[in-house]
Design an enzyme around this catalytic site. Structure first.
Site, PDB file in Angstrom:
ATOM      1  N   GLY A 160      -8.990  -9.925 -25.289  1.00 39.12           N
ATOM      2  CA  GLY A 160      -7.381  -9.910 -25.158  1.00 39.12           C
ATOM      3  C   GLY A 160      -7.097 -11.308 -25.301  1.00 39.12           C
ATOM      4  CD  GLU A 206     -10.460 -15.393 -24.008  1.00 34.49           C
ATOM      5  OE1 GLU A 206     -10.620 -16.514 -24.467  1.00 34.49           O
ATOM      6  OE2 GLU A 206     -11.308 -14.613 -23.486  1.00 34.49           O
ATOM      7  CB  SER A 246     -12.532 -12.330 -19.511  1.00 32.71           C
ATOM      8  OG  SER A 246     -13.618 -12.376 -18.850  1.00 32.71           O
ATOM      9  N   GLY A 247     -12.809  -9.476 -17.600  1.00 31.46           N
ATOM     10  CA  GLY A 247     -12.662  -8.994 -16.290  1.00 31.46           C
ATOM     11  C   GLY A 247     -11.658  -7.796 -15.827  1.00 31.46           C
ATOM     12  CG  ASN A 263     -15.980  -9.873 -16.219  1.00 38.35           C
ATOM     13  OD1 ASN A 263     -16.665  -9.586 -15.310  1.00 38.35           O
ATOM     14  ND2 ASN A 263     -15.884  -9.361 -17.528  1.00 38.35           N
ATOM     15  CB  SER A 301     -16.866 -12.305 -19.655  1.00 39.27           C
ATOM     16  OG  SER A 301     -16.105 -12.208 -21.023  1.00 39.27           O
ATOM     17  CB  SER A 302     -17.805  -8.209 -23.995  1.00 38.23           C
ATOM     18  OG  SER A 302     -18.320  -7.120 -23.153  1.00 38.23           O
ATOM     19  CB  THR A 354     -17.240  -3.677 -20.871  1.00 32.62           C
ATOM     20  OG1 THR A 354     -16.996  -4.781 -21.840  1.00 32.62           O
ATOM     21  CG2 THR A 354     -18.668  -3.126 -21.560  1.00 32.62           C
TER      22      THR A 354
END
Length: 1524
Positions: free
Chosen positions: A439, A441, A160-161, A211, A214-215, A165
């Site tokens: 990704g 985690e 994340s981050g 992030n 974050s998606s 995206t």
């Protein structure tokens, strides 16, 4: 994107090529690394992850390494990796080009490129000339689709981050550019795909810890193309929306953006939906984060509405969407309380009832029906229908379940709506899919979402590994080598653990969810029993619900507390029935009626099962396409640019599978070289083979045979059709052999080239010497002739000049004599004129007096004649007239005497009586005129009388004549009376003037007498004041010692205070007393004579006084031997010493030991020369004390060396001022009143005796000594560093092979900068020490000015004496170091650095000359005037002849410039100008006491608190006095 490091890993058409070396743990055990002493290696570091260093020694399996930061580490040989010292300084754009492909090598390459803002890097990419970029990946995928007609996919992953995206957006923009359509009305497909991102981000993105955007879902975008390569359609597939975030968030995260956007909507929307501050809603206030930095939710709300318009969502649908969002917020605020029945619940309060009604209103359903759906359940049995009430906890679960179902179906509707709006092409032949997936985690708390995410990454990693292994197989097959024994690294066991049926974790989770009585504990126990023997499953020791899975990226511990709740995907029948009949068509569309067979079916539905099916479909899609991989790596967790965190990047590389892919590659032959590359690199091992006419394959085999590497017969080395394949470790051994050969060749070449250079230099030197001798001899002859010619010219010039000077002197002397004579003659003429004028005036006065006397005499004679001719009757009158005439005569004589007296008085009082004399002269002239008129009238009357007597008869005419004469006599008498009156007035005027003069003279005499009396009184008063001052000084000194004995010895004290001539200050071993050198004169000499008895009476208290004085001195010396510190920037020790010496009047005595003791104390304190803190402390104290003495003491001339008597001044005011100045007590009081230091015109200076003046000289010497010690210590500290800073690191040995140019050594460059930073650190330490001890800024400036001058001399001389230093790259290195010093000067400010930077002008200009380009185009004038104006021609010649360009191979200045330099050097040598090109270091003392005094401002020492050691001592009570 500039702040995100994106690692593009492309395994498309080619295998991982050009891998030179890799060391894995397994390989290390099989084949030890060829590491020897002196090798450059990488070792693990707890701070930097990996750090480079040099091997010092090897003890078995232990390797001792000296790191570049100075530390010494010991590591196992299996944990040590070789370092590529020949790597390019800017890294490589494809990591397969690295000579050693291992974890530290990959990390160093990424870090190097990131520092250069090169954020994209390939790994095995076959993109031709395309530079690393995401556009290159998209371009290759598009070209492959067009050329081969096969679909492609691009997988973007990362934590994340990391920028997934944003990368996806860039890919779609590029693909839209390549496949965009033209000439079609309306928006294109690619535009709609891009414009859908804001809508999906508003409803699917949220702020997380890592992030802000974050998606929280996976997204796979299919871009469909027609046969012409144009975009014809698109579709968006989403995976695993994080539904639990709707109801539960952690601090400091946020819920989905849409909730906050709606709360920031316009006021009419807020009132319509009855919304308010986000803090008032339960689903939002679980975190304290409500806003994002730099984001305005109100503007984002408007942008989202606009984006929804663009993608085709109507106004009515938008209204319905936000009604559902608002209803979810109100639904979360519904709370429940226990009901009257057991296990029942009701709405808690009116507030909850309000939110219930608002939810029903927004969803357009019945409020009572909504309440029943939340707290009641209907169970249908064959016999009856049972309705039961839920408890409050179950009701809350039901409420949250409805909220998650609502939001999930709303998000799915949005995705379907976007897909419908974009449109799909059923006839599309090929597509390119872009997967934006989360990704790997691993957090402190990992729940069901992380489990699904990591399951997805395991599947993708398996696909990735299969693709890599397949490419490896293709490479080996292509080269026709045996690869059957290579083991494939797979993670199928982890996937079986998760998804296998019926014993996988997902299957067990679904089974637990189907049983109502199952809990997370029973689920965890089931996992423990099932997988207790699985090596990928671990049970934590101190937990009953946690479990750990060993993923490919590492172990992850999951908390099973909420697995069951989050896995349930069914919709409660009551919720379905309620919302399917909603009056809002949009809400009813979200809950369509279930098919009859589905509603009756008892099949269980779960999130895990549904996600597993979605993932399976995704993998099938990816398997049907040609994959491309992009790994997004976040350089740091603080979300800031220019920060590279090694540990963070390493973890992401592991989680992204990059290192796993490397491990797969290294399972085979990680090192591979084409025959040409192999022969080019290792041909030096067997040059005879290269000279022979061998085939490349045969040549490679012979080189391996000659090196004794027979390993290729045992599968360690394989030779393919075009490449040589080497196992791990073989490349290092070949490099070691190659290094030995190159080393021997280098030594041979060095020996030969040095011989050649030495002989060449000798021949050039001998030729130059002969040529120089001939030129010099000719020059000497020319010089001798020139000297002879100059001598003749000088003689001629001297002759003319002397004649000119003599004539000029004669004219000046004559002119002076003429002027002098003129002046003297004029003065003599003026004196003569003044004398003649005075003589003329005296003659005029005498003439006037004579005329008056003559006139009176004639008048008397005429009266006698008149009396003779008068009749007898008038005889009496005539007698009376004669008497009057006698009186008048006497009056005239008296008047004449008076006039003479007035003349004398006028002469004496000429200046003050000028006006009176003028009046008298006017009166005298008037009287003279009257006398002359009277005389003329007498003559006329006499003539008339004579005629009348002659003409008249004797008798007849007697009477008339008598009468007429009587009238004349009367007239004359009247005239005489008038004259008498005038004389009387003149006499009165003269008397008055005389009286005024007498009174003035009397007053003057009286004043003179009074002045004499006053002077005598003043002398007496002065002597009395002096005696009183001496008595007061003694009394004050005795008061401290005899305070308790004052009553007993008061008579003695009075006798002591009555002694006026001597002030006792201190005892000495010689005579017991030290007398003040200044004695006071007195008018009365009797008090000076004391008898023996009085002396004996005074002896006892005097001894006590001196003993007390000695104790005070001992205590002062003891006190100042400690570090007393500072008070308000003023050194306490110096202030205390000064006040004590001033109070004790030590400056005015002839003999004292206090000064020597103070000097000894300072000398013992500075004996330790390397203690800079102590030296700075005493430098500050000595300077301050010296400044106080400079502004207080004044030398008494010769009288200061011996005792003397103060003489009285000649005048009253002189004696008064002398008496005031001579009062030491008055001066002491003024200082104790706080005016310690001011301007010289404000101080009452003290007449210093010889000890005080000597003390001042000694103190000055100590200031200079301590200053020199501090300066020399700093020079000694930085001297070794300067030797390391002048020369750039040696170039690599690659320059010796076929003329290839070496690259700059990045590690050596860092080490060089470290040396400069060490110098800066030393300067900072010294500056901090000097400032902490309040050393005067003028001394600090002088120290650093001389230090920078020393740096300039050392660097410049080293540059001129060593040719290896006069290179282009060395100039760049030194210039970089000088910039560090310039930055230090700027940070230190001009107050402390002064002109230090200007002292580096020689080395700055020399370095600037080294690094300039196009030197041959520069003229000598440009060099000497613009580039190097400070450098001499000898220095420029030295640099120009020694310069060599080791970087670009350019030349020095032109030969014409060199020739011009030689000509100027020859001319300067003839003019006796020094030919030395070296600089000298100046070690003198660059300041004087006056310089320090002028630079320091005023200082008030009266408010300094005494140290505790002497504060309570009564002998130092005067230190407690403060200024008014």
């Amino acid at each position: 994107m500039g702040d995100i490091l994106i690692l593009a890993i492309e395994f498309l058409e080619r295998q991982i090529a050009k891998i030179m070396y890799f060391v894995s743990c397994d390989a290390l055990q099989a084949a030890p690394v060829n590491i020897v002493v002196g090798s450059h290696v990488w070792v693990e570091d707890p701070v930097l992850a990996w750090i480079d260093g040099e091997v010092l020694r090897i003890s078995g399996q232990e390797v001792h390494v000296q790191t570049n930061n100075g530390k010494k580490l010991t590591a196992n040989i299996s944990k040590v990796f070789p370092e590529d010292t020949e790597a390019p300084p800017g890294g490589v754009d494809d990591m397969t080009k690295l000579s050693y492909l291992h974890e530290p090598g990959v990390l160093q390459n990424l870090s190097t490129r990131y520092e250069l803002n090169e954020i994209y890097t390939y790994t095995g990419a076959a993109f031709g000339e395309l530079s690393p970029h995401v556009f290159a990946v998209a371009d290759v995928a598009y070209r492959a689709m067009i050329n081969e007609g096969k679909s492609n996919s691009i997988l973007v992953s990362g934590e994340s981050g990391a920028g997934k995206t944003e990368t996806t957006k860039m890919l779609m923009r590029y693909l839209a550019y390549l496949g965009g359509r033209s000439g079609v009305e309306g928006r294109t497909v690619e535009q709609q795909v891009l414009e859908s991102n804001p809508v999906l981000e508003a409803f699917g993105n949220a702020k997380t810890v890592r992030n802000n955007n974050s998606s929280r879902f996976g997204k796979f975008v299919e871009i469909q193309f027609d046969k012409n390569g144009r975009i014809s359609g698109a579709a968006i597939r989403t995976y695993l929306l994080e539904r639990s975030r709707v109801c539960q968030i952690n601090d400091p995260e946020r819920n989905y953006h849409c909730f906050y956007l709606l709360c920031a909507a316009p006021r009419e929307d807020i009132e319509k939906y009855k919304l308010g501050n986000p803090k008032s809603f339960h689903y939002l206030n679980q975190s304290n984060c409500y806003a994002l930095d730099g984001v305005d939710d109100a503007l984002e709300y408007i942008a989202t509405r606009r984006a929804m318009d663009i993608v085709g969502i109507s106004e009515q649908e938008q209204e319905a969407i936000f009604r559902v969002v608002a209803s979810i917020l109100h639904l979360g605020n519904i709370d429940f309380a226990k009901g009257k029945e057991i296990d029942s619940s009701v709405i808690k309060d009116e507030k909850s009832r309000f939110h219930l009604n608002m939810t029903a209103e927004l969803l357009m359903c019945d409020a009572q029906g909504l309440e029943d759906a939340l707290i009641k359940r209907v169970m249908v049995t064959p016999e009856e229908v049972i309705t039961r009430t839920l408890d409050p906890a179950s009701a809350i679960v039901s409420r949250d379940g409805l909220a998650k179902t609502l939001y999930s179906r709303l998000f799915d509707w949005l995705v379907d709506k976007i897909n419908v709006s974009i449109g799909q092409d059923p006839n599309s032949r090929s597509l390119i899919g872009v997967l934006d997936i989360y990704g790997f985690e691993s957090f402190k708390c990992n729940s069901f979402e992380q489990f699904c995410i990591n399951f997805t990454n395991e599947k993708l990693q398996q696909h990735f590994n299969q693709h890599v292994f397949k490419m490896e197989q293709d490479e080996y097959t292509k080269e026709e080598i045996n690869w059957s024994y290579i083991e494939f690294v797979d993670n199928q066991d982890v996937l079986d653990l998760i998804e296998k049926k019926p014993g996988g974790i997902i299957a067990l989770l679904d089974e637990a969810c189907m049983f109502p009585k199952s809990t997370h504990e029973t689920f965890a126990q089931k996992l423990y029993q099932t997988f207790k023997n699985n090596k990928r499953f671990v049970k934590p020791k101190l937990s009953r619900t946690n479990f750990t899975i060993c993923h490919y990226a590492g172990e992850v511990t999951y908390q099973a507390d909420q697995f069951l709740d989050k896995n349930k995907d069914y919709v409660v029948a009551e919720h379905q029935d309620l919302l399917s009949v909603s009056k809002c068509p949009f809400v009813a569309g979200l809950f369509p009626p279930l098919p009859v067979e589905t509603s009756k079916s008892s099949k269980f539905s779960s999130i895990g099962a549904r996600f597993k099916l979605q993932l399976q479909a995704l993998m099938e899609t990816l398997s049907s396409t040609e994959p491309h991989y992009i790994r997004c790596v976040k350089p740091n967790n603080v979300l800031k640019p220019a920060i590279f965190e090694n540990f963070n990047v390493i973890q992401q590389l592991r989680c992204g599978g990059v290192l796993e892919a490397i491990r797969i590659s290294c399972a085979g032959y990680p090192t591979r070289r084409t025959f040409y590359e192999f022969l080019h690199r290792f041909g030096v091992l067997a040059p005879d083979i290269l000279e022979g006419n061998y085939d490349d394959t045969v040549a490679c085999q012979k080189i391996l045979d000659k090196m004794g590497l027979k390993g290729y017969q045992f599968s360690a080395i394989m030779i393919g059709k075009s490449k040589v394949f080497l196992r791990a470790g073989q490349m290092a051994e070949l490099d070691a052999r190659r290094a030995e050969v190159l080393g021997r060749a280098a030594r041979t070449i060095q020996r030969q080239i040095r011989t050649h250079i030495a002989r060449k230099e000798f021949l050039l030197l001998r030729k130059a010497a002969i040529h120089l001798q001939s030129l010099w001899r000719g020059k000497l002859a020319c010089k001798l002739y020139e000297e002879m010619r100059r001598e003749a010219a000088v003689v001629k010039i001297q002759k003319n000049l002397r004649r000119h000077i003599a004539r000029k002197s004669y004219k000046l002397l004559r002119s002076s004599a003429v002027i002098l004579q003129t002046g003297l003659r004029a003065m003599s003429a003026r004196n003569e004129f003044r004398f003649r004028k005075q003589t003329k005036a005296a003659i005029a006065i005498q003439v006037n007096a004579s005329i008056k006397f003559f006139f009176l005499h004639c008048l008397f004679s005429s009266l006698e004649v008149a009396i003779l001719v008068l009749p007898n009757g008038a005889a009496r009158e005539t007698g009376a007239l004669k008497e009057a005439k006698d009186k008048l005569e006497k009056r005239v004589e008296e008047l004449t005497w008076r006039l003479q007296l007035e003349k004398r008085l006028r002469t004496d009082l000429e200046e003050t009586k000028a006006q009176e004399i003028a009046k008298l002269q006017e009166t005298f002239h008037e009287m003279q005129l009257q006398v002359e008129e009277a005389h003329a009238m007498v003559i006329r009357e006499k003539e008339a009388a004579r005629k009348a007597i002659e003409e008249a008869p004797p008798v007849i005419k007697e009477t008339p004549v008598l009468v007429h004469d009587t009238e004349k006599v009367d007239a004359l008498t009247a005239e005489v009376e008038s004259l008498k009156t005038l004389l009387l007035l003149e006499r009165q005027s003269a008397d008055s003037m005389k009286q005024a003069f007498a009174e003035a003279d009397a007053k003057n005499k009286e004043l003179v007498e009074k002045l004499g009396d006053a002077e005598r009184k003043v002398d007496q008063l002065q002597d009395s004041v002096q005696r009183l001052e001496e008595k007061l000084s003694n009394v004050e000194s005795e008061n401290q010692v005899l305070r308790q004995q004052a009553l007993a010895i008061s008579p003695t004290g009075r006798a002591l205070s009555a002694r006026p001539k001597t002030t006792i200050i201190q005892r000495t071993p010689d005579n017991g007393n030290v007398f003040n050198g200044e004695t006071k004169p007195t008018l009365d000499l009797t008090p000076v004579l004391h008898n023996v008895k009085e002396m004996e009476t005074e002896d006892k208290p005097q001894k006590s006084l001196n003993e007390k004085q000695q104790e005070n001195q001992d205590l002062l010396i003891k006190c100042i031997s400690h570090d007393l510190g500072f008070s308000g920037g003023r050194p306490i020790a110096a202030c205390v010493i000064y006040r004590c010496l001033l109070h004790w009047r030590s400056f005015e005595v002839e003999r004292t030991s206090i000064f020597d003791r103070i000097i000894q104390a300072i000398g013992s304190a500075v004996e330790v020369q390397d203690n800079n803190d102590s030296l700075s402390y005493w430098l500050s104290n000595s300077t301050t004390l010296l400044l106080l003495l400079q502004r207080t003491l004044k030398a008494g001339g010769a009288a200061s060396l011996t005792p003397y008597r103060r003489r009285s001044s000649a005048s009253l005011f002189g004696r008064m001022s002398q008496g005031l100045r001579g009062s030491p007590q008055s001066a002491g009081v003024s200082f104790l009143n706080g005016r310690m230091i001011a301007g010289s015109h404000d101080l009452r200076q003290v007449d210093a005796k010889y000890p005080a003046l000597l003390f001042k000289q000694q103190l000055t010497a100590f200031v200079e000594k301590i200053y020199g010690m501090i300066r020399d210590n700093l020079k000694k500290e930085i001297s070794p560093l300067l030797g390391l800073c002048i020369q750039a690191p040696r170039t690599s040995r690659a320059s010796l092979v076929k003329g290839s140019r070496s690259q700059a050594n990045a590690v050596a460059q860092q080490a060089l900068i470290a040396h400069w930073q060490s110098i800066v650190k030393s300067l900072n330490n010294y500056l901090k020490t000097l400032r902490a001890n309040y050393v005067p800024p003028v001394l600090v400036r002088k120290v650093f000015t001389q230090i920078f001058s020393f740096i300039n001399v050392q660097l410049f001389n080293s540059l001129l004496l060593r040719r290896e230093c006069c290179s282009f790259s060395n100039g760049e290195y030194v210039k970089a170091g000088l910039s560090e010093l310039e930055r230090w000067c700027f940070d230190a400010t001009e107050e402390y650095s002064g002109s230090a930077w200007e002292e580096l002008k020689h080395i700055r200009q020399a370095v600037g000359f080294l690094v300039i380009h196009q030197k041959p185009k520069k003229t000598l004038k440009e060099i000497t005037n613009d580039l190097c104006p400070v450098l001499s021609i000898q220095q420029l010649y030295r640099i120009s002849t020694m310069y060599w360009d080791d970087k670009y191979g350019t030349h020095s200045v032109s030969s014409d410039v060199i020739s011009s330099m030689r000509v100027q050097m020859t001319e300067e040598s003839n003019n006796a100008v020094s030919s030395s090109f070296l600089l000298d270091d100046d070690s003198s003392i660059p300041f004087t006491v006056d310089d320090i005094s002028k630079s320091m401002t005023q200082m008030d020492v009266s408010d300094i608190d005494p140290p505790p050691l002497i504060r309570e001592n009564s002998g130092f009570a005067f230190l407690m006095q403060r200024a008014e």
